[in-house]
Design a protein around this motif. Structure first.
Motif, PDB file in Angstrom:
ATOM      1  N   SER A 141       2.661  -5.115   3.937  1.00  0.00           N
ATOM      2  CA  SER A 141       3.696  -4.523   4.488  1.00  0.00           C
ATOM      3  C   SER A 141       4.989  -4.754   3.464  1.00  0.00           C
ATOM      4  O   SER A 141       6.079  -4.025   3.404  1.00  0.00           O
ATOM      5  CB  SER A 141       4.098  -4.793   5.917  1.00  0.00           C
ATOM      6  OG  SER A 141       4.306  -6.105   6.290  1.00  0.00           O
ATOM      7  N   LYS A 144       6.327  -3.019  -2.208  1.00  0.00           N
ATOM      8  CA  LYS A 144       7.495  -1.958  -2.248  1.00  0.00           C
ATOM      9  C   LYS A 144       7.243  -0.625  -1.810  1.00  0.00           C
ATOM     10  O   LYS A 144       6.100  -0.184  -2.308  1.00  0.00           O
ATOM     11  CB  LYS A 144       8.037  -1.958  -3.813  1.00  0.00           C
ATOM     12  CG  LYS A 144       9.202  -1.097  -3.945  1.00  0.00           C
ATOM     13  CD  LYS A 144       9.566  -1.266  -5.543  1.00  0.00           C
ATOM     14  CE  LYS A 144      10.673  -0.226  -5.828  1.00  0.00           C
ATOM     15  NZ  LYS A 144      10.989  -0.192  -7.206  1.00  0.00           N
ATOM     16  N   LEU A 145       8.230   0.107  -1.253  1.00  0.00           N
ATOM     17  CA  LEU A 145       7.861   1.511  -0.898  1.00  0.00           C
ATOM     18  C   LEU A 145       8.750   2.349  -2.161  1.00  0.00           C
ATOM     19  O   LEU A 145       9.911   1.953  -2.317  1.00  0.00           O
ATOM     20  CB  LEU A 145       8.793   1.885   0.495  1.00  0.00           C
ATOM     21  CG  LEU A 145       8.005   1.709   1.761  1.00  0.00           C
ATOM     22  CD1 LEU A 145       8.829   1.898   2.848  1.00  0.00           C
ATOM     23  CD2 LEU A 145       6.705   2.346   1.615  1.00  0.00           C
ATOM     24  N   HIS A 146       8.117   3.290  -2.451  1.00  0.00           N
ATOM     25  CA  HIS A 146       8.608   4.071  -3.647  1.00  0.00           C
ATOM     26  C   HIS A 146       8.930   5.578  -3.055  1.00  0.00           C
ATOM     27  O   HIS A 146       8.143   6.101  -2.149  1.00  0.00           O
ATOM     28  CB  HIS A 146       7.324   4.258  -4.798  1.00  0.00           C
ATOM     29  CG  HIS A 146       7.152   3.330  -5.603  1.00  0.00           C
ATOM     30  ND1 HIS A 146       7.900   2.813  -6.629  1.00  0.00           N
ATOM     31  CD2 HIS A 146       6.331   2.369  -5.380  1.00  0.00           C
ATOM     32  CE1 HIS A 146       7.349   1.613  -7.323  1.00  0.00           C
ATOM     33  NE2 HIS A 146       6.430   1.128  -6.534  1.00  0.00           N
ATOM     34  N   ASP A 147       9.731   5.961  -3.606  1.00  0.00           N
ATOM     35  CA  ASP A 147      10.321   7.322  -3.413  1.00  0.00           C
ATOM     36  C   ASP A 147       9.674   8.230  -4.458  1.00  0.00           C
ATOM     37  O   ASP A 147      10.077   8.137  -5.595  1.00  0.00           O
ATOM     38  CB  ASP A 147      11.813   7.645  -3.481  1.00  0.00           C
ATOM     39  CG  ASP A 147      12.422   6.984  -2.123  1.00  0.00           C
ATOM     40  OD1 ASP A 147      11.809   7.004  -0.917  1.00  0.00           O
ATOM     41  OD2 ASP A 147      13.620   6.523  -2.300  1.00  0.00           O
ATOM     42  N   GLN A 156       7.173   9.590   0.162  1.00  0.00           N
ATOM     43  CA  GLN A 156       7.065   8.063  -0.035  1.00  0.00           C
ATOM     44  C   GLN A 156       5.366   7.639  -0.364  1.00  0.00           C
ATOM     45  O   GLN A 156       4.543   8.236  -0.164  1.00  0.00           O
ATOM     46  CB  GLN A 156       7.594   7.305   1.175  1.00  0.00           C
ATOM     47  CG  GLN A 156       9.000   7.262   1.351  1.00  0.00           C
ATOM     48  CD  GLN A 156       9.348   6.217   2.415  1.00  0.00           C
ATOM     49  OE1 GLN A 156       8.870   6.331   3.555  1.00  0.00           O
ATOM     50  NE2 GLN A 156      10.312   5.419   2.366  1.00  0.00           N
ATOM     51  N   ARG A 158       3.555   3.481  -0.742  1.00  0.00           N
ATOM     52  CA  ARG A 158       3.467   1.948  -0.856  1.00  0.00           C
ATOM     53  C   ARG A 158       2.707   1.638  -2.046  1.00  0.00           C
ATOM     54  O   ARG A 158       1.834   2.056  -2.425  1.00  0.00           O
ATOM     55  CB  ARG A 158       2.764   1.461   0.223  1.00  0.00           C
ATOM     56  CG  ARG A 158       2.713   0.128   0.415  1.00  0.00           C
ATOM     57  CD  ARG A 158       3.690  -0.561   1.103  1.00  0.00           C
ATOM     58  NE  ARG A 158       4.079  -0.340   2.325  1.00  0.00           N
ATOM     59  CZ  ARG A 158       5.024  -0.456   3.176  1.00  0.00           C
ATOM     60  NH1 ARG A 158       5.925  -1.295   2.729  1.00  0.00           N
ATOM     61  NH2 ARG A 158       5.249  -0.185   4.515  1.00  0.00           N
ATOM     62  N   VAL A 180       0.287   4.291  -5.870  1.00  0.00           N
ATOM     63  CA  VAL A 180       0.824   4.284  -4.620  1.00  0.00           C
ATOM     64  C   VAL A 180      -0.031   4.847  -3.462  1.00  0.00           C
ATOM     65  O   VAL A 180      -0.968   5.483  -3.740  1.00  0.00           O
ATOM     66  CB  VAL A 180       2.281   4.916  -4.445  1.00  0.00           C
ATOM     67  CG1 VAL A 180       3.315   4.075  -5.200  1.00  0.00           C
ATOM     68  CG2 VAL A 180       2.258   6.197  -4.642  1.00  0.00           C
ATOM     69  N   GLU A 183       0.790   6.066   3.555  1.00  0.00           N
ATOM     70  CA  GLU A 183       0.345   5.758   4.947  1.00  0.00           C
ATOM     71  C   GLU A 183       0.843   6.628   6.229  1.00  0.00           C
ATOM     72  O   GLU A 183       1.478   7.247   6.057  1.00  0.00           O
ATOM     73  CB  GLU A 183       1.011   4.276   5.157  1.00  0.00           C
ATOM     74  CG  GLU A 183       0.806   3.248   4.266  1.00  0.00           C
ATOM     75  CD  GLU A 183       1.747   1.999   4.320  1.00  0.00           C
ATOM     76  OE1 GLU A 183       2.766   1.970   5.068  1.00  0.00           O
ATOM     77  OE2 GLU A 183       1.435   0.963   3.681  1.00  0.00           O
ATOM     78  N   MET A 186       4.075   7.549   7.363  1.00  0.00           N
ATOM     79  CA  MET A 186       5.171   7.981   6.610  1.00  0.00           C
ATOM     80  C   MET A 186       5.193   9.499   6.826  1.00  0.00           C
ATOM     81  O   MET A 186       4.363  10.228   7.558  1.00  0.00           O
ATOM     82  CB  MET A 186       4.604   7.737   5.019  1.00  0.00           C
ATOM     83  CG  MET A 186       4.643   6.317   4.637  1.00  0.00           C
ATOM     84  SD  MET A 186       3.865   6.284   2.656  1.00  0.00           S
ATOM     85  CE  MET A 186       4.206   4.390   2.820  1.00  0.00           C
TER      86      MET A 186
END
Length: 336
Positions: A141, A144-147, A156, A158, A180, A183, A186
């Motif tokens: 967790s 990093k989360l990416h836009d 999004q 991960r 990425v 999840e 999201m």
């Protein structure tokens, strides 16, 4: 065909009757089942459907990483977001540029050469000239989360880590890339954003347009009678391949029952240059089979606002009732 444990009469939508009369109705019901003409009561009150078998499932495909090779499975769960086998989920992984924009075989055709196997809750990625990459399906967790941007819409992802990023960057050799993972907590892309003009209600992660795409063997065979160089089902990346129907019969299927999964037609699949990427060589042709399809599979003029000049091949479906399905399952159309 009904819910587990329900009686034959309940599956037929018939009331229970006492004594010999019950037996007579049951016998009639069994005959109807044998003929495939079954009254189907759906979960929503007051709706009945007759089941008409239109084909049989011959192949099931999950494409874990968008634009990479598919994984053939014998059985799958069908969730609202598409097919799943264990932690292997359809188009839940995506290659992006560092600014978050998606990367597919349209821009990087060699992505189709990345093969995937699933072992011990890990994806094993292989590609020509590369050491294999072991990718856990459960990420930290703290990653990093990416836009991200998928066809102009925000979603999004991960980050799958530096090792995966370096692997794709080294293989493609054109830019810096990240991998990425979507999840399920999201926010997915909504159908009213993808198709504002259509009155549909479903969500997707990284697929182009819908959770499920269906194509028949007969449609592919018909196309190949017109092609000098034959193409494969892999050029078109369906989730469900159907046998036992005529070419393009899937164009006419509205509501389907496969296993205990109910699906509803969204629209035909408009094809793009992704179909011209050779799945065996990773070389993009930009012409075939697209040009041949355009010669006989363009939309009705009244639908040009939706499809424009794209030829149609395969059908997109939403999942109305989740469940499970397998190779060999009958494909039923639910009709009035």
């Amino acid at each position: 065909m009904g819910a587990a444990g329900s009686s034959a009469l309940a599956r037929l939508g018939l009331p229970a009757l006492p004594g010999p009369r019950w037996l007579g109705v049951a016998a009639l019901g069994l005959a109807a089942v044998a003929l495939g003409a079954v009254a189907w009561r759906r979960a929503r009150p007051g709706r009945r459907r007759r089941l008409q078998q239109v084909g049989t499932v011959s192949e099931l495909w999950i494409y874990p990483i968008k634009s990479c090779k598919g994984v053939s499975v014998d059985a799958a769960e069908c969730t609202a977001l598409g097919l799943r086998s264990g932690h292997l989920r359809d188009r839940f992984w995506l290659v992006i540029k560092e600014d978050g924009h998606m990367v597919t075989g349209r821009q990087e055709p060699q992505l189709v050469l990345v093969s995937i196997t699933y072992e011990d809750d890990c994806l094993i990625l292989r590609a020509p000239g590369m050491d294999q990459l072991v990718l856990p399906t459960k990420l930290l967790s703290s990653n990093k989360l990416h836009d991200c941007r998928v066809f102009g819409l925000d979603i999004q992802g991960r980050d799958c880590g530096d090792e995966a990023a370096q692997w794709f960057t080294s293989f493609l050799k054109t830019d810096a890339f990240r991998l990425v993972q979507f999840e399920k907590n999201m926010k997915a892309r909504a159908s009213n954003e993808i198709f504002p003009s259509l009155d549909k209600n479903y969500q997707v992660a990284y697929p182009d347009c819908s959770p499920v795409m269906i194509l028949s063997e007969a449609s592919l065979a018909d196309l190949n009678t017109r092609m000098e160089k034959k193409v494969k089902i892999n050029n078109f990346r369906p989730n469900i391949v159907v046998t036992g129907c005529s070419a393009f019969e899937e164009d006419t299927w509205d509501e389907l029952l496969i296993g205990n999964v109910e699906m509803k037609k969204i629209l035909a699949c408009p094809r793009c240059i992704m179909t011209t990427v050779d799945p065996d060589t990773g070389v993009i042709d930009r012409k075939e089979p697209l040009e041949t399809l355009k010669s006989y599979r363009l939309c009705d003029p009244s639908e040009k606002s939706i499809y424009k000049s794209s030829p149609l091949f395969g059908i997109y479906y939403s999942v109305e009732k989740i469940g499970s399905l397998k190779v060999g399952d009958p494909v039923y159309q639910m009709v009035q």
